[in-house]
Every structure is written in structure tokens, then in C-alpha cells.
Design a protein around this motif. Structure first.
Motif, short mmCIF file in Angstrom:
data_model
loop_
_atom_site.label_atom_id
_atom_site.label_comp_id
_atom_site.label_asym_id
_atom_site.label_seq_id
_atom_site.Cartn_x
_atom_site.Cartn_y
_atom_site.Cartn_z
N ASP A 31 0.99 2.64 4.20
CA ASP A 31 0.93 3.91 3.47
C ASP A 31 1.83 4.97 4.09
OD1 ASP A 31 -0.44 4.37 5.80
OD2 ASP A 31 -2.36 4.87 4.84
N ARG A 32 2.87 4.54 4.80
CA ARG A 32 3.77 5.51 5.45
C ARG A 32 4.53 6.34 4.43
NH1 ARG A 32 7.38 1.66 8.86
NH2 ARG A 32 7.04 0.44 6.96
N TYR A 33 4.79 5.78 3.28
CA TYR A 33 5.59 6.48 2.28
C TYR A 33 4.78 6.81 1.03
CZ TYR A 33 9.12 4.54 5.37
OH TYR A 33 9.84 4.19 6.48
N GLY A 34 3.48 6.93 1.19
CA GLY A 34 2.61 7.21 0.06
C GLY A 34 1.56 6.12 -0.08
N PRO A 35 0.76 6.17 -1.15
CA PRO A 35 -0.30 5.18 -1.35
C PRO A 35 0.25 3.76 -1.33
CG PRO A 35 -0.51 6.99 -2.92
CD PRO A 35 0.80 7.18 -2.22
N SER A 36 -0.49 2.88 -0.68
CA SER A 36 -0.03 1.49 -0.52
C SER A 36 -0.42 0.61 -1.70
CB SER A 36 -0.61 0.89 0.76
OG SER A 36 -2.03 0.95 0.72
N VAL B 168 -4.08 -5.63 -16.90
CA VAL B 168 -4.25 -5.08 -15.55
C VAL B 168 -2.98 -5.38 -14.75
CG1 VAL B 168 -5.65 -5.10 -13.46
CG2 VAL B 168 -6.73 -5.50 -15.69
N VAL B 169 -2.38 -4.33 -14.19
CA VAL B 169 -1.21 -4.47 -13.33
C VAL B 169 -1.56 -3.88 -11.97
CG1 VAL B 169 1.22 -3.95 -13.00
CG2 VAL B 169 0.32 -4.25 -15.32
N ALA B 170 -1.44 -4.70 -10.92
CA ALA B 170 -1.78 -4.24 -9.57
C ALA B 170 -0.65 -4.53 -8.62
CB ALA B 170 -3.06 -4.92 -9.08
N GLN B 171 -0.50 -3.69 -7.62
CA GLN B 171 0.47 -3.96 -6.56
C GLN B 171 -0.05 -3.40 -5.24
OE1 GLN B 171 3.90 -2.01 -8.37
NE2 GLN B 171 3.87 -0.45 -6.77
N ALA B 172 0.41 -4.01 -4.16
CA ALA B 172 0.01 -3.59 -2.82
C ALA B 172 1.18 -3.80 -1.86
CB ALA B 172 -1.21 -4.38 -2.34
#
Length: 612
Positions: free
Chosen positions: A520-525, A564-568
Motif C-alpha cells: 500500500d505504499r502508493y495507495g490502496p493495495s 466481479v473484478v478484483a485485484q491485489a
């Protein structure tokens, strides 16, 4: 069906035996049957796939380095669980295994029996089985190679120390491939000299043929998969080809743009010299990040077809369900249409949903396209609005002529505008050429019995068809050939998930690979986007959030589809590492659901790891 509880990595609270595979039979094993119980001592990776699915094709390429790295301990098995009726044809599956150079055993699961036994909900899904026969890791979608590498590494260390790891060859036996001049060609265009320029996909080449569709004038590429510019170029499964206007070609120094699909590139081809240059793409597959900018600095995602329309090259970006725009004069790439959500939704181009667009054709007023996964013919008009001519959605298909409102296709890959203004469709999985009349909105059949037609071109007043699985160009349509077929309507046999109307907890399960943490260094992970077809299915809970779980409220209607579209994003969890390895994992699901008073109140979707 099985449920497993896992805490971190492969530290299991419950040990669940991997069910034996149940289905029709095996490919790539030399005719031998394989049982999981006989693979004890090996790490087994089950890849649930279907050959229509571009995400599944991405995973085939992601797995190749892992299969090489762990060749003596890992056995990959592709479990083919088909979406379309045509994919359940054993001959079609054999062709696909050759077409995509699948180099591991493939199990044929035509009734989705093994799919259901493993509680799979999406193509592709990967299931890792340890040397003692227990499921230890599940992952849906793409981008899991690094996670798999780390989990496999842990399994090797653990089971080598226990004495339960057996090194040696697996059950894969390469099939014998027939040599033909063309091998699974994809598309063709007619040059200003009246010749045919053909994307010879499995031979990783572009071939120029005489107007007879048989005589080879020259081959550009040496039949081997690669990425190389110059006078001795290499491609990786090229597909679409677009000719540039002559004035544009004179300025940029190349005459044609080739969609170099597996390299995720656009290549420029000078027809005078045969020289090839890379004109767009980095060679990396787009997963997230910029979509507009300098052409060779923007990632592409499986460009499948290309066509010149208005002021640039439109690119069917099949890998992320969008259309791109390439401006060769300004050397720029931009997003032209789509949101990356897979579906059938008409709107202005920036808001419309597409589904693995695989064929393009253009007139001055309209851009025609076929979306293979929704079995749809669509067009974009001059005011940049998307319209659907034929197609019902992700789960409806068939071979039915008549009024366009009730007509059906099955996974079309090609489209062309004929001289009379009607539209010809390469209805690939129906083995047919279909015709749509924009004036009357009538659909008819021009030819049948073709082996996976995937491209259409008109030359000397004749319709040339790229008959991909027959490895040739054919001219199957005679003047007056036309019929009306009242065929069956089909729906994808994937069983729906029963949910209870009202509030349901939607949970996307994701555990970072061993040694990594959410970044999460550059925003939400993490990111989660939820929509539905029909939209009224979702009373509350639609939209985008940064949490991977959400309460949604479902209307009491018979059935629908949750999109549903998810990313992490995850990175190495070690402060001593100066340049940590980071990965973005992304998956989209189209989950067919049915409302029932006894349905579930919780819907888990496993993107990586295990559900508790």
C-alpha cells in the motif's frame, strides 16, 4: 465438492484429499490414463481451463517457465471444462491443444464433473496438490506465477526433507503434429497488389499468398515462436493485420500493422522489403497502469485484430475486454473503448462493456466488431455509441437465423463488410459463415461445415474464408448460396450459485504469496468492482471499493449474473531487499446466480489462497 481452511501459505488447519478426475479421457499422454493417486511423490498443478478463454491462454504462457524450472517434481494437468458446445467436441479439443502448444497432459471434462467436484467458479482456476495428494493452494485468474513458484518451492523443501518427494519424468507424451503450409491461420487482408496477406498463427509467421489462396509468394518469419525485428523477424501467434492508408504508410515507413498477440505487441510490416519493426507495446501484458501514452511505453493485452478506422488503427484488445487506438503518425496509444469489465452493455464507448473482441471491420460510418465470449455482433457509429446487432450475453449462444432479435451465434472470431453493405460473420464454433443485413436486420447462413472459420476477406468479387482448423484459405460461398437455419438455443452449462435474496456477504479471498505482503505504499493495495446483469439484480452494493469484501443486497428476481473484478498488489516483505519483487493479481468473474429462499448468505470467490 470440498471446503478447506488454510491460514498462511501451506500451513494447513485441515488436510483435504484431492478428488480423482472424472471425465472422458486424456490427451498428451500417449494414450495412457493417469490417476492422481499414481502421482504421489509429485507436486500436481491442475489448470481448469477452456480454450475459448483468453485468460486461460495467458495462464498457459505464464506456466511455461514454472514447468521448465520444476520439470522433475511438478506435473501440470490441464483440466478442460468447456464453456461452449463446440469445445466439448474431442476433435476440437485436440486441435486446440496443438494450436496453443500445450506441453502437459490434458484431461477432458466435457460435462464439468471435475469442475464441480473441485468447486471451481471461474476459468482459469489453478489447484495445487502436494506430493501426499492434498490440496494446498487455489488461485483463480492470471498473475499467479510468482505465488505458485514460492509455494512450490516450499513444498519441495518440506517434502524432500520428509522423503515424500520423488524426482523424475512425468506422464507427458508430446503428440505428433502434421506439417502443412499454413497452420491454424487466423486472419487475412487483401493488399493493393491483389494478394492475400495471412496471419499464419501456429507457424508464427505472416504469409503472402496469390489470389488463388494457395500459391505462396513469400513467408515473413521462420515458423518459430519469438520476438525479433528486422529482415529476419519472429512473431508469437500473430492474428490480425491492418493495411494503412498509402499516405500514412509513406510517412511512417511501413504498410501494415500486425497484431502480434502472444507478444502483446503491434508490429509494423514494410511490404516492399519485408522488414518488421515494433511500433506499439512493451512486450509485457497490461494488468494495471497507464493506457494512454507513447506507443512503445504502454503495455498491451493480447491484441487480436486491428483495422484502420477514421484517424488511426483500432485494436481489439481481447485480453482486457477493451478497444485500443494506435496513432502511427503521432506514435501514441490510447484507450478507445471499454472499461475492462467483461459483458454486453451498450453505451458511449468509454462506458460500454465488451467481451474478448476478436474481429473488426470498418466502413466510413461504422466500426463493426464481434465479441466472442458474448457471441455478439456489434457496431460503433460516428458519434461513438456502441450498439448490439446480435447477441444476448455471456451465457447464451446457438445457431439460429431470422430476425436479429432472436438470432444466435457461437463464439464468432471474424467479421467483414461485403460489397452490398451486408456484414459477413465468421461464426467460428458453429463452423459457419453468417450474414447480417443492417437494413432488414435479418440474419442468414451462407456456408456451413467449415473447420473453425476465423477470418474473412473479399478478393476479386469472391469471399475468402480463413478456415483455421483446416489450415487453409477456402472460397465456400457461391452466388445465391443462402439458407435460414432454425437451430437450437444453448446456455452455458455452468451451474448457477443459489443465493438468498437480500443481504449477501461477497468475499474475494486473497493471500499474498509466501514472503510477500500487500503493498500500500502508493495507495490502496486492493480493489473490488461489482456490477450485475440485469442491473436491477443489485439493489445495493454496486461500484468500486478498496476492500475485498462487501455486503451486497440482491433483488428477488429469478436469476442473473454478478460481474466481479478484483485485484491485489503485493511485494516482498523484507526491508533488506533494495528492489523488492512486486506483483499485481487480477481476476474477473461472471457468476451466474439464482435466487432461492434456501440460498447462501455468503459468496466466497478465491483469487489466491484458500477460503476458511
Amino acid at each position: 465438492m470440498f471446503t478447506v481452511t488454510v491460514t498462511n501459505s501451506i500451513k494447513r488447519k485441515a488436510r483435504v484429499r484431492a478428488p480423482e478426475l472424472v471425465g472422458r479421457g486424456w490427451l498428451n499422454t500417449g494414450g495412457e490414463d493417469v490417476q492422481l493417486k499414481n502421482l504421489r511423490g509429485k507436486i500436481v498443478l491442475l489448470d481448469f481451463w477452456t480454450f475459448c478463454c483468453v485468460n486461460c491462454l495467458h495462464v498457459l504462457d505464464e506456466l511455461r517457465p514454472l514447468e521448465e524450472e520444476f520439470a522433475d517434481v511438478l506435473v501440470t494437468i490441464g483440466v478442460h471444462s468447456p464453456k461452449f458446445v463446440h469445445e466439448a467436441d474431442p476433435a476440437a479439443l485436440r486441435a486446440a491443444v496443438e494450436r496453443y502448444e500445450v506441453r502437459h497432459p490434458v484431461f477432458d471434462d466435457p460435462e464439468l464433473t471435475s469442475w464441480q467436484n473441485y468447486a471451481v467458479k471461474a476459468w482459469p482456476t489453478l489447484v495445487l496438490v502436494d506430493p501426499e495428494g492434498y490440496v494446498v493452494h487455489v488461485a483463480a485468474g492470471e498473475g499467479h506465477a510468482e505465488a505458485l513458484r514460492r509455494v512450490i518451492g516450499e513444498l519441495v523443501e518440506e517434502h524432500e526433507s520428509k522423503g515424500t518427494l520423488h524426482r523424475g519424468d512425468g506422464p507427458y507424451v508430446p503428440p505428433v503434429s502434421e506439417a502443412t503450409e499454413l497452420r491454424f491461420p487466423a486472419k487475412a487482408v487483401v493488399t493493393s497488389d491483389g494478394t492475400l496477406l495471412v496471419a499464419d498463427t501456429r507457424n508464427h509467421s505472416v504469409v503472402e499468398l496469390a489470389a488463388d489462396g494457395e500459391t505462396v509468394i513469400r513467408r515473413i518469419g521462420d515458423r518459430t515462436r519469438g520476438r525479433r525485428d528486422g529482415l529476419k523477424p519472429a512473431f508469437a501467434e500473430p492474428s490480425g493485420i491492418a493495411l494503412l492508408p498509402k499516405d500514412v504508410a509513406a510517412q511512417v515507413g511501413y504498410d501494415a500493422v500486425v497484431a502480434d498477440t502472444v507478444n502483446h505487441l503491434l508490429r509494423g510490416l514494410n511490404l516492399s522489403t519485408g522488414e518488421v519493426t515494433t511500433v506499439a507495446g512493451t512486450g509485457e501484458q497490461w494488468r494495471d497502469g497507464p493506457v494512454d501514452g507513447p506507443a512503445r511505453e504502454i503495455d498491451l493485452s493480447s491484441p487480436w485484430d486491428v483495422v484502420w478506422w477514421r484517424d488511426g488503427v483500432i485494436v481489439a484488445m481481447a485480453g482486457n475486454h477493451t478497444l485500443g487506438h494506435f496513432d502511427p503518425l503521432r506514435d501514441k496509444v490510447s484507450r478507445f473503448a471499454g472499461t475492462t469489465v467483461e459483458g454486453l452493455y451498450d453505451a458511449l464507448v468509454k462506458d460500454a462493456f465488451f467481451a474478448q473482441t476478436s474481429g473488426l471491420a470498418a466502413t466510413e460510418e461504422r466500426l463493426w466488431l464481434v465479441d466472442s465470449e458474448t457471441s455478439a455482433l456489434r457496431w460503433i457509429d460516428a458519434d461513438l455509441t456502441v450498439h448490439t446487432a446480435i447477441g444476448k450475453g455471456l451465457f447464451d449462444f446457438g445457431h439460429r437465423d431470422g430476425d436479429a432479435e432472436q438470432a444466435l451465434l457461437q463464439h464468432p472470431l471474424g467479421v467483414a463488410v461485403l460489397q452490398d453493405g451486408t456484414v459477413a460473420i465468421a461464426d467460428t464454433y458453429n463452423g459457419a459463415i453468417r450474414r447480417y443485413d443492417p437494413e432488414t436486420r435479418e440474419v442468414s447462413t451462407l456456408a456451413t461445415g467449415l473447420a473453425e472459420p476465423s477470418g474473412i476477406a473479399t478478393i476479386d468479387g469472391r469471399i475468402a474464408v480463413v478456415v483455421s482448423a483446416a489450415h487453409r484459405i477456402e472460397f465456400p460461398i457461391a452466388p445465391g448460396d443462402e439458407q435460414r437455419i432454425a437451430g437450437q438455443a444453448h446456455q452455458v452449462k455452468r451451474p448457477p450459485t443459489e443465493l438468498r435474496p437480500g443481504v449477501v456477504e461477497l468475499v474475494v479471498v486473497f493471500q499474498p504469496p509466501p514472503g510477500q505482503k500487500l503493498d500500500d505504499r502508493y495507495g490502496p493495495s486492493t480493489r473490488l468492482e461489482v456490477t450485475a446483469s440485469p442491473p436491477e439484480l443489485l439493489v445495493d452494493g454496486a461500484g468500486v471499493t478498496t476492500e475485498l469484501s462487501r455486503k451486497i443486497t440482491l433483488a428477488n428476481i429469478d436469476n442473473g449474473v454478478l460481474h466481479v473484478v478484483a485485484q491485489a498488489a503485493s511485494c516482498d516483505d523484507d526491508l533488506a531487499v533494495e528492489h523488492p519483487v512486486c506483483r499485481l493479481t487480477r481476476q474477473d468473474w461472471g457468476v451466474p446466480v439464482r435466487m432461492a429462499d434456501t440460498g447462501l448468505r455468503r459468496l466466497p470467490l478465491v483469487m489466491g489462497g484458500m477460503d476458511d
